[in-house]
Structures are given as C-alpha cells and as structure tokens.
Design a protein around this motif. Structure first.
Motif, PDB file in Angstrom:
ATOM      1  N   SER A 151       0.850  -1.078   0.047  1.00 29.55           N
ATOM      2  CA  SER A 151       0.135   0.019   0.104  1.00 29.55           C
ATOM      3  C   SER A 151       0.785   1.205  -0.028  1.00 29.55           C
ATOM      4  O   SER A 151       0.550   2.323   0.765  1.00 29.55           O
ATOM      5  CB  SER A 151      -0.987   0.044   1.120  1.00 29.55           C
ATOM      6  OG  SER A 151      -1.953  -1.041   1.174  1.00 29.55           O
ATOM      7  N   GLY A 152       1.893   1.308  -0.773  1.00 29.26           N
ATOM      8  CA  GLY A 152       2.555   2.570  -1.168  1.00 29.26           C
ATOM      9  C   GLY A 152       3.962   2.507  -0.149  1.00 29.26           C
ATOM     10  O   GLY A 152       4.790   2.991  -0.496  1.00 29.26           O
ATOM     11  N   SER A 166       1.320  -5.542  -2.240  1.00 29.66           N
ATOM     12  CA  SER A 166       0.149  -5.419  -2.050  1.00 29.66           C
ATOM     13  C   SER A 166      -0.587  -4.276  -1.727  1.00 29.66           C
ATOM     14  O   SER A 166       0.145  -3.156  -1.750  1.00 29.66           O
ATOM     15  CB  SER A 166       0.074  -5.989  -0.379  1.00 29.66           C
ATOM     16  OG  SER A 166      -1.083  -5.835   0.229  1.00 29.66           O
ATOM     17  N   SER A 167      -1.957  -4.188  -2.168  1.00 31.61           N
ATOM     18  CA  SER A 167      -2.550  -2.956  -2.176  1.00 31.61           C
ATOM     19  C   SER A 167      -3.765  -3.232  -1.552  1.00 31.61           C
ATOM     20  O   SER A 167      -4.584  -4.114  -2.002  1.00 31.61           O
ATOM     21  CB  SER A 167      -2.764  -2.266  -3.471  1.00 31.61           C
ATOM     22  OG  SER A 167      -3.558  -1.012  -3.763  1.00 31.61           O
ATOM     23  N   SER A 168      -4.466  -2.440  -0.864  1.00 27.53           N
ATOM     24  CA  SER A 168      -5.629  -2.378  -0.120  1.00 27.53           C
ATOM     25  C   SER A 168      -6.434  -1.118   0.364  1.00 27.53           C
ATOM     26  O   SER A 168      -5.691   0.024   0.351  1.00 27.53           O
ATOM     27  CB  SER A 168      -5.678  -3.319   1.167  1.00 27.53           C
ATOM     28  OG  SER A 168      -4.823  -2.629   2.312  1.00 27.53           O
ATOM     29  N   ARG A 169      -7.653  -1.265   0.630  1.00 30.12           N
ATOM     30  CA  ARG A 169      -8.371   0.081   1.076  1.00 30.12           C
ATOM     31  C   ARG A 169      -9.294  -0.152   1.854  1.00 30.12           C
ATOM     32  O   ARG A 169      -9.465  -1.632   2.261  1.00 30.12           O
ATOM     33  CB  ARG A 169      -8.939   0.747  -0.122  1.00 30.12           C
ATOM     34  CG  ARG A 169      -9.865   0.018  -1.044  1.00 30.12           C
ATOM     35  CD  ARG A 169     -10.345   0.711  -2.025  1.00 30.12           C
ATOM     36  NE  ARG A 169      -9.285   0.401  -3.230  1.00 30.12           N
ATOM     37  CZ  ARG A 169      -9.616   0.650  -4.539  1.00 30.12           C
ATOM     38  NH1 ARG A 169     -10.598   1.245  -4.846  1.00 30.12           N
ATOM     39  NH2 ARG A 169      -8.912   0.395  -5.393  1.00 30.12           N
ATOM     40  N   ASP A 170      -9.834   0.541   2.679  1.00 33.80           N
ATOM     41  CA  ASP A 170     -10.889   0.102   3.516  1.00 33.80           C
ATOM     42  C   ASP A 170     -12.028  -0.650   2.867  1.00 33.80           C
ATOM     43  O   ASP A 170     -12.461  -0.540   2.078  1.00 33.80           O
ATOM     44  CB  ASP A 170     -11.478   1.430   4.232  1.00 33.80           C
ATOM     45  CG  ASP A 170     -10.761   2.190   5.099  1.00 33.80           C
ATOM     46  OD1 ASP A 170      -9.710   1.826   5.530  1.00 33.80           O
ATOM     47  OD2 ASP A 170     -11.074   3.281   5.268  1.00 33.80           O
ATOM     48  N   GLU A 192      -9.400   0.007  15.183  1.00 31.58           N
ATOM     49  CA  GLU A 192      -9.411  -1.388  14.604  1.00 31.58           C
ATOM     50  C   GLU A 192      -9.370  -0.786  13.012  1.00 31.58           C
ATOM     51  O   GLU A 192     -10.032   0.157  12.555  1.00 31.58           O
ATOM     52  CB  GLU A 192     -10.757  -1.963  14.966  1.00 31.58           C
ATOM     53  CG  GLU A 192     -10.741  -2.596  16.347  1.00 31.58           C
ATOM     54  CD  GLU A 192     -11.623  -3.485  16.535  1.00 31.58           C
ATOM     55  OE1 GLU A 192     -12.295  -4.355  15.567  1.00 31.58           O
ATOM     56  OE2 GLU A 192     -12.260  -3.429  17.908  1.00 31.58           O
ATOM     57  N   PHE A 193      -9.053  -1.765  12.311  1.00 35.00           N
ATOM     58  CA  PHE A 193      -8.972  -1.878  10.771  1.00 35.00           C
ATOM     59  C   PHE A 193      -9.476  -2.945   9.968  1.00 35.00           C
ATOM     60  O   PHE A 193      -9.408  -3.963  10.674  1.00 35.00           O
ATOM     61  CB  PHE A 193      -7.879  -1.223  10.046  1.00 35.00           C
ATOM     62  CG  PHE A 193      -6.448  -2.313  10.476  1.00 35.00           C
ATOM     63  CD1 PHE A 193      -6.242  -3.233   9.593  1.00 35.00           C
ATOM     64  CD2 PHE A 193      -5.613  -2.046  11.656  1.00 35.00           C
ATOM     65  CE1 PHE A 193      -5.191  -4.139  10.136  1.00 35.00           C
ATOM     66  CE2 PHE A 193      -4.841  -2.663  12.071  1.00 35.00           C
ATOM     67  CZ  PHE A 193      -4.376  -4.014  11.156  1.00 35.00           C
ATOM     68  N   ASP A 194     -10.128  -2.833   8.828  1.00 36.59           N
ATOM     69  CA  ASP A 194     -10.633  -3.795   8.183  1.00 36.59           C
ATOM     70  C   ASP A 194     -10.253  -3.291   6.739  1.00 36.59           C
ATOM     71  O   ASP A 194     -11.139  -2.414   6.213  1.00 36.59           O
ATOM     72  CB  ASP A 194     -11.843  -3.958   8.457  1.00 36.59           C
ATOM     73  CG  ASP A 194     -12.664  -5.225   7.701  1.00 36.59           C
ATOM     74  OD1 ASP A 194     -12.049  -5.951   6.863  1.00 36.59           O
ATOM     75  OD2 ASP A 194     -13.867  -5.434   8.098  1.00 36.59           O
ATOM     76  N   LYS A 222      -7.349  -7.620   9.008  1.00 35.33           N
ATOM     77  CA  LYS A 222      -8.128  -7.155  10.113  1.00 35.33           C
ATOM     78  C   LYS A 222      -7.278  -6.866  10.964  1.00 35.33           C
ATOM     79  O   LYS A 222      -6.537  -7.920  11.254  1.00 35.33           O
ATOM     80  CB  LYS A 222      -9.262  -7.816  10.396  1.00 35.33           C
ATOM     81  CG  LYS A 222     -10.413  -8.051   9.376  1.00 35.33           C
ATOM     82  CD  LYS A 222     -11.511  -8.875   9.807  1.00 35.33           C
ATOM     83  CE  LYS A 222     -12.597  -9.291   8.825  1.00 35.33           C
ATOM     84  NZ  LYS A 222     -13.731 -10.137   9.504  1.00 35.33           N
ATOM     85  N   GLY A 223      -7.367  -5.969  11.824  1.00 33.31           N
ATOM     86  CA  GLY A 223      -6.391  -5.814  13.244  1.00 33.31           C
ATOM     87  C   GLY A 223      -7.082  -4.687  13.917  1.00 33.31           C
ATOM     88  O   GLY A 223      -7.721  -3.978  13.906  1.00 33.31           O
ATOM     89  N   LYS A 224      -6.133  -4.746  15.208  1.00 34.43           N
ATOM     90  CA  LYS A 224      -6.476  -3.707  16.127  1.00 34.43           C
ATOM     91  C   LYS A 224      -5.075  -3.087  16.604  1.00 34.43           C
ATOM     92  O   LYS A 224      -4.300  -3.893  17.311  1.00 34.43           O
ATOM     93  CB  LYS A 224      -7.423  -4.394  17.122  1.00 34.43           C
ATOM     94  CG  LYS A 224      -7.859  -3.289  18.309  1.00 34.43           C
ATOM     95  CD  LYS A 224      -8.728  -4.023  19.543  1.00 34.43           C
ATOM     96  CE  LYS A 224      -9.038  -2.825  20.442  1.00 34.43           C
ATOM     97  NZ  LYS A 224      -9.963  -3.173  21.422  1.00 34.43           N
TER      98      LYS A 224
END
Length: 157
Positions: free
Chosen positions: A61-62, A145-149, A120-122, A111-113
């Motif tokens: 992710s950047g 890897s690239s991800s967003r909410d 928390e993120f997802d 997912k994590g905290k």
C-alpha cells in the motif's frame, strides 16, 4: 512410429500436469506460511521462502521494504507487539507458470487492532507474489500488496 510419438506426447503431457499440480501445491503452501507469518509476527516463513538478494523490494500500500531483513525486522516482527491481533486471508489465488518463473495473484482481507490507540482496521485488496525456482524450490522474489477500507458490495434487489 506414429504410435510411439503419440505415446511420448501423452507421457510428456501427463508429467507436465503432475509437475504443475505439485508446483501449484508448493506455492499455495508458501502463501499459507506467509499468511501465518504475518498473523503471528513470525519472520521464519519469510526467511525460509523468500530469496534474499540485493535489490529485493516488498511493497505494501505505497510503503516499501528494501531486502528481506528490512521486511522481517522492521515490518513483520514488530507488528506482533504493535497489534492486539492481526487476521489475514488470501483467497481466490490464481497461479501462473512460465518455466522457472511463477506469479500468484490473490484477493486479500486484513483486519487488526492497534494496541497503542485501540483503532481497528478492516481492509480488502489484492496481493501479487513473484516466484523463481531455485534448485528445485520456489522462492518469493517480490511481493506487492494494495488495499483500502473494506466496503461490502451492495446487492441489488
């Protein structure tokens, strides 16, 4: 003579299918080990399955880790202490082969905290793994890897 040629082609074709199945299984096992390593802050699967070479880059992710040691000591292992939990899932894995080179593309869900602030993120996204076959073993040479909410898809009624 035609029978001999046909038999040889069939035998060769079946060996290729067997090798591809074996190689595909090996790569899926490596991806599962990497998933375990991320979730548990364990650098061992990375040290075992990644090719450590000058110029290696692992992108998320950047952000970028330069080299295997940077990835493990500054990213994978510290997350064990920084996060209360981390859940990672690679799914819909597609693997492609070309000689001693392979690439895999997967959907990701992470997912994590965060321990420090309880945030928390997802997130969901895509992951690419590049592999080289070295002395009969597949080694990861690059990841991206690239991800967003995470936003579930809305179903139309």
């Amino acid at each position: 003579m035609k029978t001999l040629i046909c038999a040889a082609l069939i035998a060769f074709g079946s060996m290729s299918v067997f090798a591809s199945t074996e190689d595909e299984t090996a790569i899926k096992e490596i991806i599962a080990a990497i998933e375990y390593g991320w979730e548990n802050g364990d650098g061992e699967p990375f040290r075992k399955h990644f090719l450590d070479f000058e110029g290696a880059r692992y992108i998320e992710s950047g952000g970028q880790n330069e080299g295997l040691d940077d990835l493990v000591t500054n990213h994978v292992e510290p997350e064990k202490d920084a996060l209360e939990f981390l859940s990672l899932d690679f799914s819909d894995i597609e693997i492609h082969f070309e000689g001693g080179f392979a690439w895999a593309v997967a959907d990701t869900r992470v997912k994590g905290k965060v321990r420090k602030n309880g945030r928390e993120f997802d997130k969901a996204g895509r992951q690419t793994f590049l592999f080289r076959q070295i002395d009969g073993e597949w080694k990861v040479v690059h990841t991206h890897s690239s991800s967003r909410d995470y936003k579930p898809k809305k179903h139309e009624h």
